[in-house]
Scaffold this motif. Structure first.
Motif, short mmCIF file in Angstrom:
data_model
loop_
_atom_site.label_atom_id
_atom_site.label_comp_id
_atom_site.label_asym_id
_atom_site.label_seq_id
_atom_site.Cartn_x
_atom_site.Cartn_y
_atom_site.Cartn_z
N HIS A 160 38.79 26.68 25.29
CA HIS A 160 39.62 27.47 26.29
C HIS A 160 38.96 29.10 26.40
N LYS A 161 38.58 29.72 27.40
CA LYS A 161 38.18 30.99 27.34
C LYS A 161 39.08 31.81 28.32
N LEU A 162 39.29 32.97 27.87
CA LEU A 162 40.04 34.02 28.82
C LEU A 162 39.54 35.27 28.58
N ASP A 163 39.16 36.08 29.84
CA ASP A 163 38.55 37.21 29.75
C ASP A 163 39.23 38.29 30.65
N LEU A 164 39.27 39.26 30.08
CA LEU A 164 40.03 40.36 30.74
C LEU A 164 39.06 41.31 31.37
N GLY A 165 39.37 41.69 32.73
CA GLY A 165 38.55 42.37 33.39
C GLY A 165 39.04 43.88 33.89
N LEU A 166 38.56 45.02 33.72
CA LEU A 166 39.20 46.25 34.06
C LEU A 166 38.09 46.83 34.90
N SER A 167 38.45 47.72 35.98
CA SER A 167 37.58 48.44 36.72
C SER A 167 38.24 49.37 37.63
N GLY A 168 37.35 50.41 38.00
CA GLY A 168 38.01 51.58 38.92
C GLY A 168 36.70 52.39 39.23
N LEU A 214 40.90 56.72 44.93
CA LEU A 214 40.94 55.98 43.79
C LEU A 214 41.29 54.62 43.93
N ARG A 215 40.41 54.00 43.17
CA ARG A 215 40.71 52.48 43.25
C ARG A 215 40.60 51.68 41.79
N LEU A 216 41.69 51.07 41.36
CA LEU A 216 41.91 50.31 39.97
C LEU A 216 42.00 48.66 40.10
N ARG A 217 41.56 48.22 39.13
CA ARG A 217 41.79 46.60 39.38
C ARG A 217 41.61 46.08 38.08
N SER A 255 44.71 44.37 42.39
CA SER A 255 43.84 45.93 43.07
C SER A 255 44.75 46.96 43.33
N LYS A 256 44.65 48.15 43.13
CA LYS A 256 45.26 49.25 43.72
C LYS A 256 44.44 50.35 44.20
N ALA A 257 44.69 50.45 45.31
CA ALA A 257 44.03 51.62 46.02
C ALA A 257 45.08 52.71 46.43
N PHE A 258 45.02 53.72 45.81
CA PHE A 258 45.95 55.18 46.25
C PHE A 258 45.65 55.62 47.48
N ALA A 259 47.00 56.45 47.83
CA ALA A 259 46.91 57.20 49.14
C ALA A 259 45.75 58.01 49.15
N GLY A 290 48.64 54.27 50.29
CA GLY A 290 47.96 53.54 49.45
C GLY A 290 48.34 52.15 49.47
N TYR A 291 47.78 51.14 48.86
CA TYR A 291 48.33 49.70 48.68
C TYR A 291 47.82 49.10 47.74
N TYR A 292 48.34 47.64 47.44
CA TYR A 292 48.14 46.98 46.36
C TYR A 292 47.79 45.64 46.88
N SER A 293 46.92 45.01 46.17
CA SER A 293 46.62 43.29 46.75
C SER A 293 46.50 42.47 45.65
N LEU A 294 47.28 41.47 45.59
CA LEU A 294 47.26 40.36 44.42
C LEU A 294 46.38 39.17 45.17
N ASP A 295 45.37 39.00 44.37
CA ASP A 295 44.46 37.83 44.76
C ASP A 295 44.29 36.75 43.47
N ALA A 296 43.96 35.53 43.71
CA ALA A 296 43.79 34.30 42.83
C ALA A 296 43.04 33.29 43.29
#
Length: 710
Positions: free
Chosen positions: A586-594, A614-617, A634-638, A651-657
């Protein structure tokens, strides 16, 4: 988001799948249209067939090809590679959508079929779009409603260079480079017959697409063939097409579209045939490709754009030479592009762009500790616009450039690089019977650029990269000679044939980490323009004939002029991937970006237009044997930083899978996947879009896909 690490190396010929679908560099993919029922049937295959799925295999770090003629393992300039399954899970209906969300990369967007990449807030003629290292001729930089004639289905690798890459590609790369690679001219021997099939169905615009690609050879002679097709419906949106502030100023009797974005459907198709001779010391080959598309203009309900492009290419390389030069590489492409803007069934304007670009790069023998490359680039284009929106005259652009890049490995830790480039451009306009272009005169420019870069390894995992550059960009034909109405942006555009060159000092500094499965980078950038060529609203209004009129008159359009201003852009980019679990397969990776970009007009103190906020993910990627899954938020600010007479963007946020499964049937290795996009059905409006108050992005959607390799 990726299921596995990106593929290694630079080879792009087809081979059978390894366990990780991104563990090879796939060629252009063929596709089958896949329905949810078909996907369910595939997942129900007997376990005996599923058990043939290959086990996980290690992969190497990919090597950047673009702007790297010396084959260095790492570049001082920030770069990103997208390929394999990572590219499959990103593929959209256009190039901008496919790359949007990568560090520092956003998109214009003019409906689902149109999107051009933006890098660090810079777009248009400041971002160089390449195909296999040679410029892609089109009309996408002239107007936001003009699509890039490169469908992501025909691309198997994309390389992005953020920051000034003008050293090798000219002032038009002052903001960065996007290079799509498709292996239509095989560069390495192919023995036997190999192929790919891939396709997907779904999305907010009911995208049905497919492509097929086959390569064969006897180890010396190789041939490549591919074809693709895409068809989409109108885009489903969460609510009203127009924003609340736009509806408040609209005519109350005006129809307010809701649930779907009118006239947003489209289709595209194309294909290519290529062949090459490959040997131990080089290759030489030819290719032909064609592209056709037909899509609606979402700002004009009765307008459609029909686009056609033909491209002829030649590429060759000779290696292991004796004497002054150890290798010589040649790339050449001739492009014939046109698109028609059709209103109520009648052609209103025809845009054409024809021309060639040729590049020669010669790597010289080492001079002491220095190894480097010298190059020559030549080009000629003729752009014309005929009809109702002939806002620029027919213009011939001739260009030539010389460039030099040198690298010095000082020791095991420190590598230095330096280079310079000189460009010459001559623009020759012709009125073509339009009185408003009669005063246009020939202009010529000589532009110079130079850069310094360094990479210092702190230890086996940490390194620091820095680069500085001075870049000059000659104005384009539309910045010099534009004079006409432009319905797509609702403006009357006016150029200035006395404009001077655009000049910029730029720098990057980044800290990088890479150890086993963990990697991270954080960087800052800064650019200062002494003559940034911007569209400035003058406050006046003109009609279609160019006469100055009052704001309330029929057909009145706000006048915008291209002017040189002082500007600065700076910001931050960061991304990381950390292995938080690895146990019993089993492998699990945490990704952060902005990322964050600030762009100021120093003359007014206001922001430049269409700058991303400003965008964060945050993302989690899971893998176990043949199974893969991922989820991201993902979160994009106003965006309230904007020029006068422009609107803010919420601004908005988006949930993807996503989820995927690998299996093998007979000699074909398959990868099936499903994507969930904007699962919370948010209303998303990009601050980078000129139509943000008129055309939002798609609502909640699911897409299924399948790819096979033999």
């Amino acid at each position: 988001m990726p299921f596995a690490a990106s593929a290694a190396g630079t080879r792009l010929s087809l081979r059978a799948f390894t366990a990780s679908s991104s563990a090879r560099s796939p060629s252009a993919r063929a596709s089958l249209t896949l329905t949810p029922l078909a996907l369910a049937c595939l997942l129900a295959l007997p376990q005996a067939a599923l058990a043939q799925a290959a086990p996980d295999t290690p992969t190497l770090s990919p090597v950047v090809i673009t702007a790297n003629p010396l084959g260095s393992e790492a570049l001082a300039s920030p770069s990103t590679i997208v390929q394999g399954l990572d590219l499959d899970l990103r593929r959209g209906s256009n190039l901008g959508e496919t790359l949007n969300g990568l560090p520092g990369v956003s998109t214009t967007t003019y409906g689902p079929m149109v999107g051009r990449p933006i890098i660090r807030g810079l777009d248009g003629d400041r971002i160089r779009l390449l195909n296999n290292g040679v410029g892609s001729l089109d009309a996408s930089s002239l107007s936001f409603d003009h699509a890039v004639p490169q469908d992501p289905l025909s691309t198997n690798r994309v390389e992005i260079l953020r920051g000034p890459a003008a050293l090798l590609y000219g002032g038009n790369a002052i903001g960065g480079v996007v290079n799509t690679i498709d292996n239509r001219i095989p560069t390495e021997p192919i023995d036997g017959i190999h192929g790919d099939v891939a396709g997907s169905y779904g999305g907010a615009n009911n995208d049905r697409n497919g492509a097929v690609q086959v390569e064969g050879g006897d180890g010396t002679f190789a041939i490549h063939a591919d074809a693709f097709s895409r068809k989409t419906g109108d885009l489903r949106i969460p609510g009203y097409a127009r924003s609340s502030q736009q509806r408040a100023i609209d005519d109350p009797d005006r129809d307010q579209p809701r649930g779907k974005l009118p006239n947003s459907d489209g289709q595209a198709s194309g294909g290519a045939l290529g062949m090459s001779w490959t040997g131990e010391h080089g290759y030489a080959g030819l290719s032909y490709s064609g592209y056709d598309s037909d899509y609606g203009s979402v700002a004009e309900p009765d307008v459609r754009i029909k686009m056609h492009q033909e491209r002829f290419g030649f590429a060759s390389e000779l290696r292991d030479l004796d004497g002054l030069f150890t290798s010589v590489k040649l790339n050449f492409a001739y492009t014939d592009y046109q698109h028609k803007e059709i209103e109520d069934g009648e052609t209103g304007t025809i845009f054409k762009n024809r021309g060639y670009e040729a590049r020669i790069e010669a790597r010289h023998a080492d001079i002491g500790p220095l190894h480097g490359v010298v190059g020559l680039q030549l080009g000629q284009t003729r752009f014309s616009a005929l009809g109702d929106e002939a806002l620029v005259p027919t213009t011939d652009t001739d260009s030539a450039a010389l460039f030099l890049l040198e690298e010095w490995a000082v020791n095991d830790r420190l590598t230095l690089s330096a280079g310079a480039r000189a460009d010459y451009a001559r623009l020759t306009p012709a009125g073509g019977g339009y009185e408003r272009f009669d005063g246009a005169s020939r202009r010529s420019f000589t532009a110079g650029s130079f850069s310094l870069g360094s990479i210092y390894k702190l230890d086996s995992a940490w390194s620091v990269a820095a680069n500085a550059a001075y870049t000059e960009r000659a104005p384009t034909f539309y910045e010099l000679y534009a004079n006409g109405p432009h319905a797509a942006t609702g403006q009357y555009l006016v150029g200035d044939q006395n404009l001077a060159k655009e000049r910029a000092w730029s720098g990057d500094l980044s800290l990088r980490y890479k150890k086993d499965a963990d990697k991270a980078s954080i960087g800052v950038f800064y650019s200062r323009f002494s003559n940034y060529l911007a569209e400035i609203n003058t406050g006046r209004y003109r009609n279609d004939d160019g006469d100055v009129v009052a704001a309330g008159d029929d057909g009145a359009l706000p006048e915008a002029r291209y002017q040189g201003v002082s500007a600065r852009l700076y910001g931050l980019e960061a991304e990381s991937s950390t292995r938080v679990l690895q146990r019993n397969g089993h492998k699990l990776d945490l990704g952060l970006s902005g990322d964050y970009t600030v762009a100021r007009n120093n003359d007014t103190g206001r922001s430049l237009p269409r700058i991303p906020p400003l965008r964060l993910r945050v993302a989690l990627d899971y893998g176990y044997g043949a199974y893969n899954a991922g989820v991201s938020v993902s979160k994009a600010f106003a965006q309230h930083s904007r020029p006068d007479n422009d609107t803010a963007t919420p601004g908005y946020y988006s949930l993807d899978a996503n989820a995927g499964y690998r299996f093998k049937v007979a000699a074909v290795q398959w990868q099936a996947y499903v994507r969930g996009i904007n699962l919370t059905n948010q209303t998303i409006r990009y601050a980078t879009s000129v139509l943000r108050d008129v055309a939002p992005e798609g609502g909640r959607a699911v897409m299924v896909g399948l790819r096979g390799s033999f």
